[in-house]
Design a protein around this motif. Structure first.
Motif, PDB file in Angstrom:
ATOM      1  N   UNK A 261      21.958  -8.094   3.967  1.00 51.30           N
ATOM      2  CA  UNK A 261      23.381  -8.213   4.293  1.00 51.30           C
ATOM      3  C   UNK A 261      23.852  -9.665   4.182  1.00 51.30           C
ATOM      4  N   UNK A 262      23.000 -10.605   4.598  1.00 51.94           N
ATOM      5  CA  UNK A 262      23.375 -12.020   4.488  1.00 51.94           C
ATOM      6  C   UNK A 262      23.578 -12.400   3.018  1.00 51.94           C
ATOM      7  N   UNK A 263      22.681 -11.930   2.147  1.00 55.83           N
ATOM      8  CA  UNK A 263      22.842 -12.182   0.713  1.00 55.83           C
ATOM      9  C   UNK A 263      24.126 -11.525   0.197  1.00 55.83           C
ATOM     10  N   UNK A 264      24.401 -10.300   0.665  1.00 56.87           N
ATOM     11  CA  UNK A 264      25.608  -9.593   0.235  1.00 56.87           C
ATOM     12  C   UNK A 264      26.861 -10.329   0.697  1.00 56.87           C
ATOM     13  N   UNK A 265      26.859 -10.775   1.938  1.00 51.43           N
ATOM     14  CA  UNK A 265      28.028 -11.468   2.495  1.00 51.43           C
ATOM     15  C   UNK A 265      28.293 -12.757   1.720  1.00 51.43           C
ATOM     16  N   UNK A 266      27.218 -13.520   1.458  1.00 53.24           N
ATOM     17  CA  UNK A 266      27.374 -14.771   0.715  1.00 53.24           C
ATOM     18  C   UNK A 266      27.898 -14.510  -0.695  1.00 53.24           C
TER      19      UNK A 266
END
Length: 315
Positions: A261-266
């Motif tokens: 999710x962190x990769x997706x958000x970034x």
């Protein structure tokens, strides 16, 4: 013609597997690299001809390994062959990369369980007992070294605490087996994708890590195990071990979901790739604080479709 090519490919790939196995056994410098490449011939062959011909190849490789080395080497081709055939058969059926990874992981887990059973039945070696004994010997050696260098010796309470932690590591053996199988499946599948793409002009690849979405059922498994852990406070018995392993394994998966999710958000917010990479590094250095936050983020993402809400806000 197809039968002839199938036979030729089987002989060639079996020979490649045997060469890799001998390299892994007798050349220590590159043995680790060769070990990760051992499933690749089975993946490649099963991706072309499915699992039935690949099982014939596995039988041939197992017989040759016993003849060229000894019966002790039998578990190795079975481990690499089962995982490789499961992954290759999934590629043959055009399954997605993560479905292929799951099947390959299951195959490697089955192979590792066979190794444990083979060692116990053939050589009367109990792996859990051997691990416990090795840990106790390491603890005793550490205490002796501390005494020789004049350092403060561990108190009885500290020794008991360390012993309990070591026992906990042994109880989590199924988790370590699953993680090891997952890593082996991922590396061998990635290498196989590169080989298949080069030789057969395909475009097999893993989707971006940010697209990883685990099933919602994983949360229910986690919370069910968490509830059981509250009613089973004694740190002994099969139920405690099973619940503890389920909690650990599902926790690892939800942590992966949190990082995804962190990769997706970034990516969605057009932030620098340094943000998610830094989050991983910081979590490794501060696991007692950040690991649970990342896991919680993964739970929220799975249970409440957090990334869908971000996508809707963006549109």
């Amino acid at each position: 013609m197809n039968q002839s090519k199938q036979l030729t490919d089987g002989v060639l790939l079996t020979a490649i597997f045997m060469a890799l196995m001998l390299i892994a056994a007798f050349i220590p410098i590159i043995s680790l690299v060769a070990a990760f490449l051992l499933p690749v011939p089975f993946i490649f062959y099963a991706s072309r001809y499915d699992w039935k011909p690949a099982m014939v190849m596995l039988i041939a490789a197992s017989v040759l390994s016993v003849l060229l080395t000894s019966i002790i080497s039998l578990p190795l081709p079975l481990l690499m062959g089962l995982g490789g055939i499961m992954a290759g058969s999934a590629i043959y059926r055009n399954f997605s990369a993560y479905e292929t990874l799951a099947r390959g992981t299951i195959g490697f887990v089955i192979g590792m369980v066979f190794i444990f059973a083979f060692g116990h039945l053939a050589f009367q070696v109990n792996l859990v007992t051997e691990i416990n004994q090795s840990m106790q010997e390491s603890l005793t050696m550490s205490q002796d070294m501390m005494a020789q260098f004049g350092l403060a010796e561990l108190s009885e309470e500290q020794v008991n605490m360390v012993t309990e932690q070591l026992a906990m590591l042994t109880d989590l053996l199924p988790v370590w087996v699953a993680v090891a199988a997952l890593v082996l499946a991922w590396i061998s599948q990635w290498v196989s994708y590169k080989l298949i793409n080069r030789l057969e002009r395909k475009q097999l690849c893993f989707p971006p890590f940010r697209s990883l979405r685990l099933p919602v059922s994983l949360i229910w498994i986690y919370f069910f195990a968490l509830i059981l852990s509250f009613f089973n406070q004694e740190q002994t018995g099969m139920l405690y071990t099973a619940v503890h392993n389920v909690l650990m394994l599902t926790g690892i998966f939800m942590t992966l979901q949190g990082f995804s999710f962190i990769f997706y958000y970034a990516h969605t917010k057009r932030m620098s790739k340094a943000l998610p990479i830094t989050s991983i590094i910081l979590t490794l250095f501060l696991p007692f604080i950040l690991l649970y936050l990342v896991r919680l983020l993964g739970i929220i993402d799975i249970g409440f479709s957090l990334r869908d809400r971000i996508s809707n806000d963006k549109t």
